[in-house]
Design a protein around this motif. Structure first.
Motif, PDB file in Angstrom:
ATOM      1  N   GLY A 173       2.788  15.602   1.022  1.00 42.55           N
ATOM      2  CA  GLY A 173       3.102  14.539   1.640  1.00 42.55           C
ATOM      3  C   GLY A 173       2.647  13.241   1.658  1.00 42.55           C
ATOM      4  O   GLY A 173       1.664  12.589   1.075  1.00 42.55           O
ATOM      5  N   ASN A 174       3.723  12.607   2.063  1.00 31.45           N
ATOM      6  CA  ASN A 174       3.556  10.458   2.088  1.00 31.45           C
ATOM      7  C   ASN A 174       2.969   9.981   3.432  1.00 31.45           C
ATOM      8  O   ASN A 174       2.727  10.605   4.556  1.00 31.45           O
ATOM      9  CB  ASN A 174       4.477   9.613   2.018  1.00 31.45           C
ATOM     10  CG  ASN A 174       5.089   9.884  -0.087  1.00 31.45           C
ATOM     11  OD1 ASN A 174       5.030  11.217  -0.310  1.00 31.45           O
ATOM     12  ND2 ASN A 174       4.888   9.058  -0.738  1.00 31.45           N
ATOM     13  N   ALA A 175       2.442   9.270   3.761  1.00 33.14           N
ATOM     14  CA  ALA A 175       2.229   8.351   5.083  1.00 33.14           C
ATOM     15  C   ALA A 175       3.403   8.859   5.932  1.00 33.14           C
ATOM     16  O   ALA A 175       4.578   8.397   5.524  1.00 33.14           O
ATOM     17  CB  ALA A 175       1.508   7.231   4.378  1.00 33.14           C
TER      18      ALA A 175
ATOM     19  N   ILE B 223       1.296  -1.024  -0.361  1.00 32.98           N
ATOM     20  CA  ILE B 223      -0.053   0.639   0.098  1.00 32.98           C
ATOM     21  C   ILE B 223       1.023   1.219  -0.002  1.00 32.98           C
ATOM     22  O   ILE B 223       2.001   1.704   0.595  1.00 32.98           O
ATOM     23  CB  ILE B 223      -0.900   0.077   1.333  1.00 32.98           C
ATOM     24  CG1 ILE B 223      -1.998   1.062   1.049  1.00 32.98           C
ATOM     25  CG2 ILE B 223      -0.204  -0.354   2.402  1.00 32.98           C
ATOM     26  CD1 ILE B 223      -2.897   1.380   0.378  1.00 32.98           C
ATOM     27  N   HIS B 224       0.132   2.214  -0.418  1.00 30.15           N
ATOM     28  CA  HIS B 224       1.736   3.456  -0.517  1.00 30.15           C
ATOM     29  C   HIS B 224       0.008   4.330  -1.088  1.00 30.15           C
ATOM     30  O   HIS B 224      -0.406   5.254  -1.792  1.00 30.15           O
ATOM     31  CB  HIS B 224       2.074   3.366  -2.562  1.00 30.15           C
ATOM     32  CG  HIS B 224       2.425   4.905  -2.834  1.00 30.15           C
ATOM     33  ND1 HIS B 224       3.878   4.319  -3.048  1.00 30.15           N
ATOM     34  CD2 HIS B 224       2.512   5.772  -3.044  1.00 30.15           C
ATOM     35  CE1 HIS B 224       4.331   5.783  -2.941  1.00 30.15           C
ATOM     36  NE2 HIS B 224       4.201   7.229  -2.710  1.00 30.15           N
ATOM     37  N   THR B 225      -0.011   5.118  -0.122  1.00 32.93           N
ATOM     38  CA  THR B 225      -0.446   6.906   0.382  1.00 32.93           C
ATOM     39  C   THR B 225      -0.156   8.148   0.406  1.00 32.93           C
ATOM     40  O   THR B 225       0.747   7.693   0.871  1.00 32.93           O
ATOM     41  CB  THR B 225      -1.462   6.242   1.974  1.00 32.93           C
ATOM     42  OG1 THR B 225      -1.114   6.134   2.669  1.00 32.93           O
ATOM     43  CG2 THR B 225      -2.870   5.155   1.619  1.00 32.93           C
ATOM     44  N   HIS B 226      -1.040   8.839  -0.084  1.00 32.87           N
ATOM     45  CA  HIS B 226      -0.670   9.867   0.319  1.00 32.87           C
ATOM     46  C   HIS B 226      -1.181  10.825   1.014  1.00 32.87           C
ATOM     47  O   HIS B 226      -2.756  10.245   1.520  1.00 32.87           O
ATOM     48  CB  HIS B 226      -0.396  10.694  -1.436  1.00 32.87           C
ATOM     49  CG  HIS B 226       0.952  10.714  -2.050  1.00 32.87           C
ATOM     50  ND1 HIS B 226       2.174  11.783  -2.679  1.00 32.87           N
ATOM     51  CD2 HIS B 226       0.684   9.371  -2.710  1.00 32.87           C
ATOM     52  CE1 HIS B 226       2.852  10.726  -2.639  1.00 32.87           C
ATOM     53  NE2 HIS B 226       2.134   9.277  -3.293  1.00 32.87           N
ATOM     54  N   ASN B 227      -1.043  12.235   1.807  1.00 34.94           N
ATOM     55  CA  ASN B 227      -2.337  12.598   2.417  1.00 34.94           C
ATOM     56  C   ASN B 227      -2.962  13.591   2.122  1.00 34.94           C
ATOM     57  O   ASN B 227      -2.849  14.342   2.701  1.00 34.94           O
ATOM     58  CB  ASN B 227      -0.759  13.147   3.750  1.00 34.94           C
ATOM     59  CG  ASN B 227      -1.939  13.473   5.191  1.00 34.94           C
ATOM     60  OD1 ASN B 227      -2.662  12.872   5.362  1.00 34.94           O
ATOM     61  ND2 ASN B 227      -1.357  14.441   5.449  1.00 34.94           N
TER      62      ASN B 227
END
Ligand code: ZN
Length: 443
Positions: free
Chosen positions: A143-145, A107-111
């Protein structure tokens, strides 16, 4: 949309590109983590085709399929549902293809929706077992997680093994170290690793947390290398001062005659505009002085600053010159320095005067400088509060200066920063361990 409008290829061509690229890397002996960019938006727009892209990577031998919320617009609940659907699909594909090893799911999430960490946790609930993130959540746009929140969440609250406990304890240090490298001020209010993450203010609150930390702390701060921080303010009484002394390893008893003096001095200085909540090093020096445990290593005798603005038709030359006089080890020392700005000229002159006696001063540098106008209704005659943060590459400490003159306030704060650093440098490292914030290999 991304295939046809961004990549400008046909849907079939895109599948062939995915398969060829992954197969090429695998044929050359590389491990392949396949990042499915724009996965969630693509899946919502056309789930059967989105799954075909994953399938192309899968049959070409990708070892990990990572689902990316590239635009950061998907909320946790939706992420959880979609990851669960992919997980089921993956199992079905694996049995149809008779794979002996199932690829991992990432999983790759952005904020962008303020839910990067929550989205990643939701994906883990739905069986994702690789989590992408960055230290302090640094990344493009919002930003990222943030790994500094994700790792302790996963490990301390959800029971997943991410790091060995001794490595988890370096998380706070790591967070500061990275913020120093990228030259961004650390977020004091960051979950887990922020300077205020375990800060307590107010009498009852502090005595409760001293009796039982669980009253106001969700985890033990040392598990991730952070510390409990007792905040000083005018509302603080004896219990705050005692707790603070304890956190600095200063011996102080409730009935110590110095207690009354410390509380009195704090109140008096606060009425003049000093505020020690963000200037803990100044407070520590004040406490040590009251106890007779602090010997200043230099004394300020005075300073002078001149400032020139020389304008000609072609350019504007500006420059400041500062002269300082200090008493060190029984000698009066006078030094002059020039710089673009008056505060840096003062800082430079003071260093020049002291470095010949205390070479360690060369390792100190300013990491932050803040100016606040106190009684702004007084206009240009208002009082100025300056907060300075200094570092020696291993620790950071904050000091304060207050005056109607911005240079005087700055000078006080800068000089107090050097005084504190020098005082600390005489003590063994174990004593300052609790405020060690960056690894020593800071380059
Ligand atoms: Zn990304």
């Amino acid at each position: 949309m991304h295939v046809t409008d961004a990549l400008k290829v046909s849907l079939d061509e895109n599948l062939a590109m995915v398969q060829d690229s992954v197969a090429f890397l695998r044929a050359n002996g590389r491990h392949v983590i396949y990042d499915a960019e724009h996965w969630f938006d693509g899946y919502k727009a056309n789930a059967p085709y989105a799954l075909k892209t994953l399938n192309a990577a899968l049959i070409a031998g990708a070892e990990w399929l990572v689902l990316c919320d590239t635009n950061g617009g998907t909320l946790p609940k939706e992420i959880e549902t979609i990851v669960a659907e992919v997980h089921t699909w993956l199992h079905q594909r694996a049995s149809t293809l008779k794979l002996n090893k199932l690829p991992g799911l990432g999983i790759h999430t952005h904020n962008d929706s303020g839910t990067a960490v929550a989205g990643a946790l939701a994906a883990v609930e739905a069986q994702a077992n690789m989590v992408h993130g960055t230290i302090n959540g640094y990344g493009e746009r919002c930003g990222n997680a943030d790994l500094c929140a994700l790792i302790p969440d996963l490990q301390l609250k959800m029971g997943h093994d991410c790091l060995a406990p001794q490595h988890l304890q370096t998380l706070t240090q790591t967070s500061y170290f990275i913020s120093e490298i990228v030259n961004l001020a650390p977020d004091d209010h960051a979950p887990y690793v922020g300077r205020s993450a375990f800060a307590h203010k107010g009498g009852i609150h502090i005595s409760a947390v001293e009796r039982n930390p669980k009253t106001y702390e969700h985890i033990c701060p040392t598990a991730i290398g952070n510390n409990r921080r007792i905040v000083v303010s005018s509302s603080s009484g004896a219990s705050t001062v005692l707790a603070k002394a304890k956190s600095y390893n200063i011996e102080l008893q409730k009935d110590d005659p110095a207690m009354g003096q410390i509380i009195h001095t704090v109140k008096e200085l606060e009425s003049k505009g000093y505020q020690f909540e963000a200037a803990e090093a100044s407070f520590e020096l004040l406490m040590l002085s009251a106890l007779g445990k602090y010997e200043p290593m230099f004394q300020l005798r005075g300073f002078e600053v001149s400032y020139n603005v020389l304008q000609s038709d072609v350019q504007c030359n500006i420059g400041a010159r500062a002269t300082v006089k200090v008493a060190v080890q029984g000698q009066d020392v006078l030094e002059v320095a020039e710089c673009m700005g008056p505060v840096s000229a003062l800082d430079k002159a003071l260093r020049k005067a002291l470095v010949q006696f205390y070479p360690v001063i060369d390792t100190f540098y300013l990491t932050d400088y803040k100016v606040r106008i106190l009684n702004s209704e007084a206009g240009t005659a208002a009082k100025i509060r300056v907060l300075v943060e200094s570092s020696n590459g291993k620790q950071r400490w904050s000091t304060i200066g207050v005056s109607v003159n911005i240079l005087e306030a700055s000078y006080q704060a800068v000089a107090a920063g050097m005084a504190y650093g020098l005082h600390r440098s005489k003590l063994p490292d174990t004593v300052i361990e609790n405020r060690s914030v960056t690894p020593s290999n800071n380059t």
